[in-house]
Design an enzyme around this catalytic site. Structure first.
Site, mmCIF file in Angstrom:
data_model
loop_
_atom_site.group_PDB
_atom_site.id
_atom_site.type_symbol
_atom_site.label_atom_id
_atom_site.label_comp_id
_atom_site.label_asym_id
_atom_site.label_seq_id
_atom_site.Cartn_x
_atom_site.Cartn_y
_atom_site.Cartn_z
ATOM 1 N N SER A 129 2.231 -47.536 32.208
ATOM 2 C CA SER A 129 3.786 -48.148 31.905
ATOM 3 C C SER A 129 4.533 -47.049 31.704
ATOM 4 O O SER A 129 4.158 -45.843 31.276
ATOM 5 C CB SER A 129 3.483 -49.206 30.719
ATOM 6 O OG SER A 129 4.839 -49.261 30.109
ATOM 7 N N TYR B 273 0.570 -50.244 21.935
ATOM 8 C CA TYR B 273 0.714 -50.459 23.267
ATOM 9 C C TYR B 273 1.090 -48.919 23.886
ATOM 10 O O TYR B 273 0.444 -48.656 24.890
ATOM 11 C CB TYR B 273 2.014 -51.507 23.411
ATOM 12 C CG TYR B 273 2.163 -51.464 25.022
ATOM 13 C CD1 TYR B 273 1.376 -52.381 25.943
ATOM 14 C CD2 TYR B 273 3.345 -51.013 25.755
ATOM 15 C CE1 TYR B 273 1.834 -52.671 27.229
ATOM 16 C CE2 TYR B 273 3.570 -51.113 27.070
ATOM 17 C CZ TYR B 273 2.702 -52.032 27.662
ATOM 18 O OH TYR B 273 2.951 -52.113 29.204
#
Length: 253
Positions: free
Chosen positions: A121, A133
């Site tokens: 990401s 995350y």
């Protein structure tokens, strides 16, 4: 003849969003796609759907045995499964350990020319909200590099991609302000779609990318390229136009 013709490719997290788009794109290019998720993905023929908990070593072993019996090999693995919860242990278990298990289990079935695509990401390139995350996506980046080193001697490639804000069911649950901020930070000034990520996955799985390994490719509308410089550029443009600081310089902002 498609760009992935005859290749056996496993995709995790294929029930929706980017994973589903990647599965369909690879199938259109002739790959024999096995789409996996916690619930069997409903992707239609010719994609084969399988239930897989990426955090379970036993589940990966069962999948590998099935693949060996049915196809005799695996040509590609797309580690797409990911979650964005706040619980660090759970996020690391799915996003990083799940991808590691996939590589460890399926790489022995890969011949020379095999390809692994690890979906990180933009959060794996920047300091970004949601610490768990972010840590997991930086972990995917490290895992991808190590895999390219250790598997390269067998002719197996490993590359990482870094999507920015992509319109998917997962990002749809984020606050509207988060979406606006991401769009504002991207020089292209918009969100991306899963169908704009999928062609890169097809390319990296295909033999067209036969000498590309250890690469890190962002699909983020330019967001990660400026390192925060866009806000400075916008401020300069506002000043040059004589606009008050709180106003925005573009009609579509």
């Amino acid at each position: 003849m498609g760009r992935a013709d005859g290749k056996v490719v496993v995709i995790t997290g294929a029930a929706g969003g980017q994973g589903a788009a990647e599965a369909r794109a690879l199938a259109r290019e002739g790959a024999m796609v096995i789409g996996t998720d916690l619930k069997a993905p409903e992707l239609g023929s010719p994609i084969v759907s399988r239930v897989l908990d990426v955090t379970s070593e036993a589940a990966w072993t069962e999948l590998a045995e099935w693949l060996r019996e049915r196809y005799g090999r695996v040509d590609g693995l797309v580690n797409n499964a990911g979650i964005a919860l706040r619980q660090l242990d759970r996020v690391m278990s799915v996003n990083v350990h799940g991808a590691l298990l996939g590589i460890q289990t399926l790489a022995p079935l890969m011949p020379s020319g095999g390809s692994i695509v690890n979906v990180s990401s933009v959060a794996g390139l920047l300091a970004y909200p949601a610490v768990g995350y972010v840590i997991s996506k930086w972990g995917i980046r490290a895992l991808s590099r190590v895999a390219s080193l250790e598997l390269g001697r067998r002719g197996i490639r490993s590359n990482a991609i870094f999507p920015g804000y992509i319109e998917t069911p997962m990002t749809a649950s984020a606050p509207a302000a988060f979406r606006r901020a991401n769009v504002e930070a991207a020089p292209l000034g918009r969100a991306g779609s899963a169908e704009e990520v999928a062609p890169l996955v097809v390319f990296l799985i295909s033999d067209e990318a036969s000498f590309i390994s250890g690469a890190e490719i962002a699909v983020d509308g330019g967001l990660s390229a400026h390192g925060g410089g866009k806000s400075l550029s916008d401020a300069v443009l506002r000043a040059a136009a004589g606009q008050p600081e709180q106003e925005k310089p573009y009609a579509n902002s």
